[in-house]
Scaffold this motif. Structure first.
Motif, PDB file in Angstrom:
ATOM      1  N   VAL A   1      22.390  47.377 -69.470  1.00  0.00           N
ATOM      2  CA  VAL A   1      22.204  48.317 -68.361  1.00  0.00           C
ATOM      3  C   VAL A   1      23.566  48.769 -67.827  1.00  0.00           C
ATOM      4  N   ALA A   2      24.487  47.830 -67.693  1.00  0.00           N
ATOM      5  CA  ALA A   2      25.801  48.154 -67.142  1.00  0.00           C
ATOM      6  C   ALA A   2      26.572  49.117 -68.038  1.00  0.00           C
ATOM      7  N   VAL A   3      26.603  48.863 -69.356  1.00  0.00           N
ATOM      8  CA  VAL A   3      27.419  49.722 -70.219  1.00  0.00           C
ATOM      9  C   VAL A   3      26.832  51.127 -70.323  1.00  0.00           C
ATOM     10  N   ILE A   4      25.508  51.244 -70.331  1.00  0.00           N
ATOM     11  CA  ILE A   4      24.912  52.583 -70.400  1.00  0.00           C
ATOM     12  C   ILE A   4      25.261  53.370 -69.134  1.00  0.00           C
ATOM     13  N   ASN A   5      25.074  52.751 -67.977  1.00  0.00           N
ATOM     14  CA  ASN A   5      25.366  53.448 -66.720  1.00  0.00           C
ATOM     15  C   ASN A   5      26.856  53.747 -66.566  1.00  0.00           C
ATOM     16  N   ASN A   6      27.706  52.805 -66.953  1.00  0.00           N
ATOM     17  CA  ASN A   6      29.153  53.027 -66.830  1.00  0.00           C
ATOM     18  C   ASN A   6      29.638  54.123 -67.767  1.00  0.00           C
ATOM     19  N   ALA A   7      29.061  54.193 -68.970  1.00  0.00           N
ATOM     20  CA  ALA A   7      29.458  55.246 -69.905  1.00  0.00           C
ATOM     21  C   ALA A   7      29.048  56.620 -69.393  1.00  0.00           C
ATOM     22  N   VAL A   8      27.837  56.707 -68.833  1.00  0.00           N
ATOM     23  CA  VAL A   8      27.386  57.983 -68.268  1.00  0.00           C
ATOM     24  C   VAL A   8      28.304  58.406 -67.123  1.00  0.00           C
ATOM     25  N   ARG A   9      28.668  57.462 -66.255  1.00  0.00           N
ATOM     26  CA  ARG A   9      29.560  57.793 -65.139  1.00  0.00           C
ATOM     27  C   ARG A   9      30.936  58.220 -65.634  1.00  0.00           C
ATOM     28  N   GLN A  10      31.462  57.513 -66.638  1.00  0.00           N
ATOM     29  CA  GLN A  10      32.792  57.864 -67.138  1.00  0.00           C
ATOM     30  C   GLN A  10      32.794  59.253 -67.764  1.00  0.00           C
ATOM     31  N   ALA A  11      31.645  59.656 -68.307  1.00  0.00           N
ATOM     32  CA  ALA A  11      31.535  61.005 -68.877  1.00  0.00           C
ATOM     33  C   ALA A  11      31.355  62.077 -67.798  1.00  0.00           C
ATOM     34  N   HIS A  12      31.278  61.633 -66.514  1.00  0.00           N
ATOM     35  CA  HIS A  12      31.059  62.544 -65.379  1.00  0.00           C
ATOM     36  C   HIS A  12      29.744  63.314 -65.532  1.00  0.00           C
ATOM     37  N   LEU A  13      28.724  62.563 -65.982  1.00  0.00           N
ATOM     38  CA  LEU A  13      27.391  63.123 -66.152  1.00  0.00           C
ATOM     39  C   LEU A  13      26.405  62.306 -65.332  1.00  0.00           C
ATOM     40  N   THR A  14      25.174  62.786 -65.283  1.00  0.00           N
ATOM     41  CA  THR A  14      24.068  62.028 -64.701  1.00  0.00           C
ATOM     42  C   THR A  14      23.055  61.752 -65.810  1.00  0.00           C
ATOM     43  N   PRO A  15      22.155  60.790 -65.618  1.00  0.00           N
ATOM     44  CA  PRO A  15      21.140  60.527 -66.654  1.00  0.00           C
ATOM     45  C   PRO A  15      20.342  61.767 -67.034  1.00  0.00           C
ATOM     46  N   SER A  16      20.156  62.681 -66.104  1.00  0.00           N
ATOM     47  CA  SER A  16      19.401  63.909 -66.407  1.00  0.00           C
ATOM     48  C   SER A  16      20.132  64.804 -67.400  1.00  0.00           C
ATOM     49  N   ASP A  17      21.444  64.578 -67.567  1.00  0.00           N
ATOM     50  CA  ASP A  17      22.221  65.375 -68.521  1.00  0.00           C
ATOM     51  C   ASP A  17      22.112  64.841 -69.949  1.00  0.00           C
ATOM     52  N   ILE A  18      21.569  63.627 -70.105  1.00  0.00           N
ATOM     53  CA  ILE A  18      21.473  63.018 -71.438  1.00  0.00           C
ATOM     54  C   ILE A  18      20.216  63.527 -72.136  1.00  0.00           C
ATOM     55  N   ASN A  19      20.392  64.066 -73.341  1.00  0.00           N
ATOM     56  CA  ASN A  19      19.271  64.634 -74.092  1.00  0.00           C
ATOM     57  C   ASN A  19      18.639  63.664 -75.075  1.00  0.00           C
ATOM     58  N   SER A  20      19.441  62.717 -75.560  1.00  0.00           N
ATOM     59  CA  SER A  20      18.959  61.879 -76.655  1.00  0.00           C
ATOM     60  C   SER A  20      19.637  60.518 -76.584  1.00  0.00           C
ATOM     61  N   PHE A  21      18.926  59.507 -77.114  1.00  0.00           N
ATOM     62  CA  PHE A  21      19.450  58.144 -77.100  1.00  0.00           C
ATOM     63  C   PHE A  21      19.321  57.553 -78.496  1.00  0.00           C
ATOM     64  N   GLY A  22      20.394  56.913 -78.978  1.00  0.00           N
ATOM     65  CA  GLY A  22      20.385  56.235 -80.266  1.00  0.00           C
ATOM     66  C   GLY A  22      20.744  54.771 -80.094  1.00  0.00           C
ATOM     67  N   LEU A  23      20.197  53.917 -80.949  1.00  0.00           N
ATOM     68  CA  LEU A  23      20.392  52.470 -80.837  1.00  0.00           C
ATOM     69  C   LEU A  23      20.822  51.883 -82.178  1.00  0.00           C
ATOM     70  N   SER A  24      21.855  51.048 -82.125  1.00  0.00           N
ATOM     71  CA  SER A  24      22.303  50.278 -83.287  1.00  0.00           C
ATOM     72  C   SER A  24      22.405  48.817 -82.867  1.00  0.00           C
ATOM     73  N   THR A  25      21.868  47.900 -83.688  1.00  0.00           N
ATOM     74  CA  THR A  25      21.864  46.482 -83.311  1.00  0.00           C
ATOM     75  C   THR A  25      22.245  45.586 -84.487  1.00  0.00           C
ATOM     76  N   GLN A  26      22.786  44.423 -84.148  1.00  0.00           N
ATOM     77  CA  GLN A  26      22.985  43.382 -85.152  1.00  0.00           C
ATOM     78  C   GLN A  26      21.622  42.956 -85.698  1.00  0.00           C
ATOM     79  N   ARG A  27      21.625  42.463 -86.917  1.00  0.00           N
ATOM     80  CA  ARG A  27      20.379  42.087 -87.582  1.00  0.00           C
ATOM     81  C   ARG A  27      20.172  40.576 -87.540  1.00  0.00           C
ATOM     82  N   CYS A  28      18.930  40.171 -87.775  1.00  0.00           N
ATOM     83  CA  CYS A  28      18.561  38.756 -87.974  1.00  0.00           C
ATOM     84  C   CYS A  28      18.823  37.887 -86.755  1.00  0.00           C
ATOM     85  N   THR A  29      18.971  38.503 -85.592  1.00  0.00           N
ATOM     86  CA  THR A  29      19.036  37.786 -84.325  1.00  0.00           C
ATOM     87  C   THR A  29      17.674  37.953 -83.656  1.00  0.00           C
TER      88      THR A  29
END
Length: 527
Positions: free
Chosen positions: A55-83
């Motif tokens: 939650v923190a990194v998503i919100n901090n990245a949006v703030r650093q980009a000087h955007l709001t969540p409403s400005d985000i059009n799409s979300f992508g996810l990459s994760t480690q495997r077998c955890t």
């Protein structure tokens, strides 16, 4: 302007990048993963602490980009495997922390199964079927062995030893959650606000677990037999362009998101993401991720490769065509689980203060002065395939210096990677022409140049080594129609440096590697 938020949850860090439709980075945020070590060989992540960092990194990245969540059009996810973890998703009761892919708690079970009657019978029957059918799939099964890095034995260990999980299984209240399926559930349900959310995992995460058969593209019937887990407790496996990923729930990430509607466009495992980030799309193309571990992936196209040398056949990605028929692209993977971990260990031992120093340190001596290092904290993978191998130096004398030790460590990383390259070439019969590298360790010029010299291949390093983030971004944009072809994506790749093989050094390097392979014999079967 299109804005894509991409989350990458790895073994050591949680990161989020905000990019535009030119893949220009507008904002980033990173948090360290708190890797717990409650007992020797146990490696866990506390789930709610991890969620707080997500939650923190998503919100901090949006703030650093000087955007709001409403400005985000799409979300992508990459994760480690077998955890994975086990929990009751309705009550939010966890029966365990995340048990990571590096965890060794099931060592005894792995040995027990590999020496037991069941695996030996499976090997024997498979070889008999190979003699009848000449199918390489059965030949591969004839040398099949359990591995710690897969989910199978670690899950079986939990089923056998976790009393709360046993009781939950008896009441049919437990669910097995891979890292990607857990994150998707939290995002789509509003952090558990809705409990009727579909339980899904993308196929590239499922295929690495040891519970999924890449040849039949479904959870293997052996899953229940091997782990005691019913299919119903495992996620539904979905394509990488799944149309029902849905949106991030307005309550998932804090009050700033209450008026937003962000589409989840892609979910992929980290190594598939790295293939996309390195733009390995065609049959025969290969990349090596040099991160916590080294993962070499070669695209085998529409063929699922059956390995007898310890390589792993995987689904690289899967899309639906216009007629809703699955189009599956396969790859084969070789892994060396101790790369970044070796660098971090050497730093903790005081051999250097900053990993970026190691290239310069190694260049201060012409060779290792006869010292060799074996990187086997998690055993040795293909083509050696010995989980009992030990880590250590050999050949130390009174004239050995810190620089010799550092150079020996870096050479061992290269030699393990060369072994993976040669194993892939020998098994698939592909001719490798170019090796694309990514991951934090690929920033080391000494490693990249030595890898080029030892393999005789060009080693290509992109401007951005964050291939998993970049690949998940590419796939999210591809799925939403921002880019319509791999050709569109090729235009976005920027090369920072290409390391050319220096043929005049190849013979001496191969001689050193031959001595290093003799040293391995001294460290095999130590444990």
């Amino acid at each position: 302007m299109v804005h894509i938020a991409t989350l990458d949850v790895g073994t050591t860090t949680v990161r989020c990048f905000i990019t535009n439709d030119n893949c220009e980075v507008l904002g980033t945020a990173t948090e360290r993963v708190d890797l717990l070590n409650p007992q020797p060989g146990y490696f866990e992540i506390e789930p709610e602490a991890l969620w707080a960092k997500i939650v923190a990194v998503i919100n901090n990245a949006v703030r650093q980009a000087h955007l709001t969540p409403s400005d985000i059009n799409s979300f992508g996810l990459s994760t480690q495997r077998c955890t994975f973890l086990t929990w009751n998703h309705e009550t939010q009761e966890y029966y365990s922390n995340f048990i990571t892919w590096k965890d060794l708690r099931a060592n005894a079970l792995v040995d027990q199964w590999n020496a037991g009657l069941i695996v030996k019978t499976l090997n024997t029957v498979s070889y008999a079927l190979y003699l009848i059918t000449r199918s390489n799939r059965f030949l591969a099964a004839s040398v099949l062995k359990m591995m710690n890095s897969q989910v199978t034995t670690r899950l079986l260990h939990e089923v056998q030893t976790n009393k709360r999980l046993q009781e939950a299984l008896r009441r049919k209240e437990a669910r097995v959650e891979l890292l990607d399926s857990w994150i998707l559930y939290k995002l789509r349900s509003g952090n558990g606000l809705q409990t009727n959310i579909e339980h899904i995992s993308d196929i590239t995460s499922a295929t690495a677990t040891g519970l999924f058969d890449p040849f039949t593209l479904c959870w293997t019937p052996l899953a229940k037999f091997l782990s005691g887990i019913e299919f119903a407790l495992l996620p539904k496996v979905v394509d990488n362009d799944y149309k029902d990923f849905g949106n991030i729930h307005p309550n998932a990430l804090g009050p700033e998101w209450h008026n937003s509607s962000v589409s989840i466009s892609a979910s992929i495992s980290d190594q598939t993401a790295a293939m996309w980030g390195s733009q390995c799309f065609e049959r025969g193309e290969v990349k090596t991720t040099l991160g916590t571990g080294a993962f070499l992936n070669l695209i085998t196209g529409s063929t699922c490769h059956a390995s007898v040398m310890g390589l792993y056949p995987l689904v690289a990605w899967q899309f639906k065509d216009a007629l809703e028929k699955a189009r599956t692209v396969y790859c084969v993977e070789g892994a060396s689980n101790d790369i970044g971990t070796v660098i971090e260990w050497a730093k903790q031992c005081g051999l250097f203060n900053d990993p970026m120093e190691t290239s310069d340190i190694a260049h201060t001596v012409p060779d290792t002065n006869g010292v060799y290092f074996i990187p086997a904290f998690s055993g040795l993978g293909p083509p050696i395939n010995n989980p009992r191998a030990a880590t250590g130096f050999i050949g130390i004398t009174l004239s050995t210096t810190r620089a010799h030790l550092v150079r020996a460590i870096l050479e061992s990383i290269v030699f393990r990677t060369v072994q993976l390259c040669e194993t892939v070439k020998a098994e698939t019969k592909f001719t490798l022409k170019l090796l694309r590298v990514d991951g934090g360790v690929s920033r080391n010029d000494f490693i990249c140049q030595l890898l080029a010299d030892a393999t005789g291949l060009q080693v290509e390093r992109a401007t951005s080594i964050e291939s998993s983030i970049l690949g998940a971004t590419y796939m999210a944009g591809y799925n939403m129609g921002l880019w319509n072809s791999f050709g569109d994506l090729h235009k976005l790749r920027q090369i920072e440096r290409t390391f050319e093989p220096r043929t005049q050094y190849q013979l001496a390097i191969r001689e050193r590697m031959a001595h290093w392979m003799k040293a391995i014999k001294r460290f095999e079967n130590w444990y």
